[in-house]
Motif scaffolding. Structure first.
Motif, PDB file in Angstrom:
ATOM      1  N   ARG A  67       0.829  -1.208   0.000  1.00  0.00           N
ATOM      2  CA  ARG A  67       0.000   0.000   0.000  1.00  0.00           C
ATOM      3  C   ARG A  67       0.865   1.261   0.000  1.00  0.00           C
ATOM      4  O   ARG A  67       0.558   2.239  -0.688  1.00  0.00           O
ATOM      5  N   SER A 137      -4.573  -6.260  -0.100  1.00  0.00           N
ATOM      6  CA  SER A 137      -4.821  -5.599  -1.393  1.00  0.00           C
ATOM      7  C   SER A 137      -4.075  -6.302  -2.517  1.00  0.00           C
ATOM      8  O   SER A 137      -3.330  -5.686  -3.281  1.00  0.00           O
ATOM      9  N   PRO A 682      -1.898   2.710   5.139  1.00  0.00           N
ATOM     10  CA  PRO A 682      -1.388   1.347   4.910  1.00  0.00           C
ATOM     11  C   PRO A 682      -1.517   0.443   6.134  1.00  0.00           C
ATOM     12  O   PRO A 682      -1.605  -0.779   6.001  1.00  0.00           O
ATOM     13  N   MET A 703      -6.607   5.220  -0.991  1.00  0.00           N
ATOM     14  CA  MET A 703      -5.545   4.236  -1.186  1.00  0.00           C
ATOM     15  C   MET A 703      -4.687   4.519  -2.423  1.00  0.00           C
ATOM     16  O   MET A 703      -3.612   3.927  -2.570  1.00  0.00           O
TER      17      MET A 703
END
Length: 873
Positions: A67, A137, A682, A703
């Protein structure tokens, strides 16, 4: 702008936010020549497994890194996937069949494998969904499986390629055998532990003589397979026996006395029994002397037909019977207690048996050389660096890797045996005839490859190798591998030499090792102890962000950490603190754009400068993989600087009549909150995204915003230092008031003696509001009359308040004396306990430690109370 609900509810937010990210396609790794790639491959969890705390730890670290890099403008790719987990999955399916009264042998290989694939389809998606719940993610469109078509093709290509180079061979060697899993294990799959055992000293009579030699063993049952006794060639005691024969007790078999330098003359009697089929050292000696190999155990570690009358007995039953017979027949000299290293199967904890067996091996020595060089010369960096030593020791002493497993689930070895000429055909495609003689009478090797064989190819097989795909060209080598130190040899070392051999490049540039998560007592989490923690239950109770932040803030590279559930509660409180602060900001916003005002007050410059320093330090910490330190700094800034100080400092402006001042405070509040959410994102992605979406913003999602960096325009070190001077004075006054139990309604006169009068004059408003000061006098000289004044000192000032304006002196004296009496009585009781030898001897160590700490705290309390009493007097 939208209003945030009064209470933050992770359940109402997390799935909604995750779905929004998925729909936005923000996790996708895209080839972009304008950007630098940053790639992580997930350590593939077992396909039918469930998320445990170790996974949560591992995946949270990876998610933080990916992230951050995504926000820093890299083309970030996190490749997800699962492992077929040969032994673990086969055992699960066999257990399920057993409940139905069926064994895999009843079904046959083909039908059994159909059952395993059914199991994989049923349970294989569970851990993937759990990873999503955690907030991972990953680019889910690239989900891989170690037995999918592409990975299977890569495995076959590697096997055939290594075989063609002579780096894979089939041979009769000593291997580690697990009698419960009924398969061979590599050295890395055996866990060694010091255990108490015995040394049995046994007489072996010399043939046609009254002489005998004495040997010692920890496994007397293996003597049934002895084929020699070895002595050192320079040992004068036995030189006359070399070449002669001894008679093996119980078996009445004649075996030779051989000379070999392997024998240590100083150890024991200097005579060593040789069992080449059941001991790795004996096997090597046997190879040098062409000794017969007699295997005396079957797959279940029962004595086989070579064991004479002991055939059919379990190895431990056989041990008892052998020792009994040796004693009865006068061969047992003595028995000594002995602590020695015992190897157990990493999967089921069964003690492994070294046995000779025809297996497939990878020749390690040629592969280890370059794999050592790339770590030594820094082409691959280990974090922490201390693991280089472990890696080097293992690689320098690595035995050939046994890669065949006696299982049905896994990559079946691509080798076919010809029944007519005995040739082995190893091929990329399934052959229909022997490549040597053309016979069609060929059968495939039934064994499968070690699970770690396919895992070793993971960084490049998942990107399309052996084809030269655009993904492989752009995203490989990968950037960072995040993994536990416990699989350094299982996985990391094997990926390194596999990457170098097959792609001619390192598979990754950095390896970030993390430790194990232990319980609050420091014990390893296990089913037997019942101390495991289900991360899904934690997420259900506290939310994914609280679990992630708990794990991250307790972590430092390479070190084990203790898990405390109470810290999840603390992190949920932290989430609530951020939520409430954000609601306060939103409720006071009349602006629709996020920008800083032209005019900045002293407190504005202070918070902006603190934020700027934070951004600089957090980036530096992340670059050094100090994720726990970075997270703690963000926590401290939000809780202390922003919530407890800056929000309070802005309230007079927000509630005042000066419109320009009001707008200025709003702008700085919003700017700092937004940048802080970016820094925190993050680590706590869900709550930060939800708040950001409610704030005035441009762009689609937090993000994919830019990660904050040091900004020269908001760097105010001098103003920051000035404001810290004022804050220190406020803290000192507040602490003194708290010690004296002064109610907030008391606003005494405050005299400040300092050489920095200008600084304190600029901070009059803050001193008045936050230090509860009535009239404030700033001077460079001490008050003429010190009597009746309460004083506090900072590095930059001395501050005085009239005692009479703070408390009712007589009542305060009575209160302190009462507290002193109670504290003294408690200390007397505690010291009495600690002087009681019976208590010290019987009480658990943690109870004694707690009592000692209590005594220390009571002594400190008494000292403070006495000081307060002196001040009153």
């Amino acid at each position: 702008m939208k209003e945030l609900p009064k209470v933050y509810d992770p359940k109402a937010v997390e799935k909604k936010i995750y779905d929004m990210w998925l729909q936005g396609g923000y996790f996708k790794g895209k080839i972009d020549p304008e950007k630098e790639p940053f790639t992580i491959v997930i350590p593939p969890p077992n396909v039918t497994g469930q998320l445990h705390l170790g996974h949560a730890f591992d995946e949270t670290l990876q998610d933080v890194l990916i992230r951050v890099k995504r926000m820093q403008g890299y083309s970030a790719l996190w490749v997800p996937g699962t492992d077929h987990a040969g032994i673990a999955t086969q055992i699960k399916v066999e257990e399920s069949l057993r409940e139905q009264g069926i064994s895999r042998h009843d079904l046959g290989r083909e039908k059994f494998l159909e059952k395993v694939w059914e199991w994989k389809e049923k349970y294989g998606g569970r851990i993937v969904e759990q990873l999503k719940t955690l907030g991972s993610s990953c680019d889910w469109d690239r989900l891989r499986f170690t037995m999918d078509e592409g990975c299977s093709r890569a495995v076959r290509e590697v096997f055939v390629s290594l075989y063609e180079k002579g780096l894979i061979y089939k041979g009769e060697r000593i291997i580690n055998w697990c009698p419960k899993c009924r398969t061979a294990l590599s050295d890395a799959e055996v866990e060694h532990e010091e255990k108490e055992g015995k040394f049995w000293h046994i007489k072996y009579p010399v043939k046609d003589s009254d002489e005998y030699v004495v040997v010692a063993t920890t496994r007397p049952e293996t003597m049934l397979g002895d084929t020699a006794v070895a002595v050192h060639p320079e040992d004068k005691r036995y030189r006359h026996l070399i070449g002669k024969k001894v008679v093996l007790p119980l078996m009445n078999r004649e075996i030779p006395v051989i000379a070999d330098e392997y024998v240590d003359m100083e150890l024991g009697t200097g005579c060593v029994k040789m069992t080449p089929s059941h001991d790795p050292n004996d096997f090597e000696v046997g190879q040098r002397h062409n000794l017969q190999q007699i295997l005396v155990m079957d797959e279940e570690a029962r004595i086989n037909e070579n064991g004479g009358k002991y055939a059919g007995l379990d190895r431990y039953e056989a041990r008892k019977q052998v020792v009994k017979d040796l004693e009865e027949q006068g061969y047992l000299v003595k028995v000594e207690p002995h602590v020695h290293s015992v190897g157990s199967c990493y999967r089921c904890d069964t003690i492994v048996e070294p046995v000779t067996s025809p297996q497939w091996f990878v020749r390690m020595e040629p592969l280890a050389k370059e794999a050592l060089e790339v770590v030594r010369d820094g082409r691959i960096k280990f974090v922490p660096e201390r693991f280089v030593k472990n890696y080097t020791n293992w690689m320098e002493n690595a035995h050939d890797w046994c890669i065949s497993r006696q299982l049905w689930w896994g990559h079946q070895i691509p080798a076919w045996y010809c029944a007519d000429c005995g040739h082995i055909t190893v091929s990329r495609e399934d052959p229909d005839k022997c490549e040597k003689c053309g016979s069609t009478n060929i059968t495939r090797d039934e064994d499968v490859l070690d699970t770690w064989f396919s895992s070793a190819l993971w960084p490049f097989s998942t990107l399309g190798w052996p084809d030269k795909t655009p993904d492989l060209e752009y995203f490989y080598p990968t950037s960072v591998l995040v993994t536990g130190y416990d699989i350094l040899f299982f996985w990391v070392a094997r990926m390194i030499f596999s990457g170098l051999e097959h792609t001619k490049q390192v598979p990754f540039r950095t390896v970030l090792f993390h430790g194990l998560i232990r319980d609050e007592k420091g014990r390893k989490m296990s089913k037997s102890l019942g101390n495991g923690v289900d991360p899904m239950e934690v997420i259900e109770t506290y939310g994914a962000d609280a679990l992630r932040f708990n794990i991250i803030t307790g972590n430092s590279p390479g070190n084990d950490m203790r898990y405390y559930n109470e810290r999840c509660e603390a992190m949920r409180n932290f989430a609530n603190k951020i939520w409430n602060a954000s609601r306060f900001v939103l409720m006071n916003l009349t602006i629709g754009k996020n920008e800083l005002p032209e005019k900045l007050e002293l407190e504005d410059k202070w918070i902006l400068s603190k934020l700027n320093s934070l951004a600089k330090e957090v980036n530096e910490n992340i670059d050094k993989f100090e994720l726990g330190i970075a997270a703690n700094k963000i926590y401290d800034f939000i809780w202390d600087n922003y919530c407890d100080w800056y929000i309070e400092l802005t309230k007079p402006r927000l509630n005042g009549e000066d419109e320009e001042a009001k707008i200025g405070a709003q702008k700085v509040l919003l700017y700092v909150l937004t940048e802080t959410l970016k820094l925190l994102h993050p680590f706590m992605p869900f709550i930060t995204e939800e708040i950001w979406q409610a704030l005035p913003h441009e762009g689609e999602a937090l993000m994919i915003e830019n990660y904050p960096e040091f900004n020269e325009a908001i760097d105010f070190p001098e103003d920051e230092a000035k404001f810290e001077i004022i804050m220190n004075a406020i803290r000192a006054v507040r602490t003194r008031r708290a010690e004296m139990n002064v109610p907030p309604s008391k606003w005494p006169h405050l005299t400040i003696v300092t050489s920095k009068k200008d600084v304190f004059k600029a901070g009059l408003t803050y001193l008045s509001k936050l230090a509860f000061a009535g009239e404030v006098t700033i001077t460079g000289t001490q008050p003429d009359v010190m009597e009746g004044l309460v004083g506090v000192i900072t590095n930059d000032a001395k501050l005085y308040m009239p005692l009479a304006e703070l408390v009712d002196i007589e009542k305060e004296r009575e209160r302190i004396q009462k507290e002193l009496k109670t504290a003294a009585e408690n200390l007397r009781r505690t010291e009495s306990k600690l002087s009681n030898q019976g208590f010290l001897a019987k009480a658990p160590e943690e109870v004694v430690t707690a009592e000692k700490e209590r005594a220390e705290k009571l002594r400190a309390l008494i000292e403070n109370l006495e000081d307060s009493l002196k001040a009153l007097n």
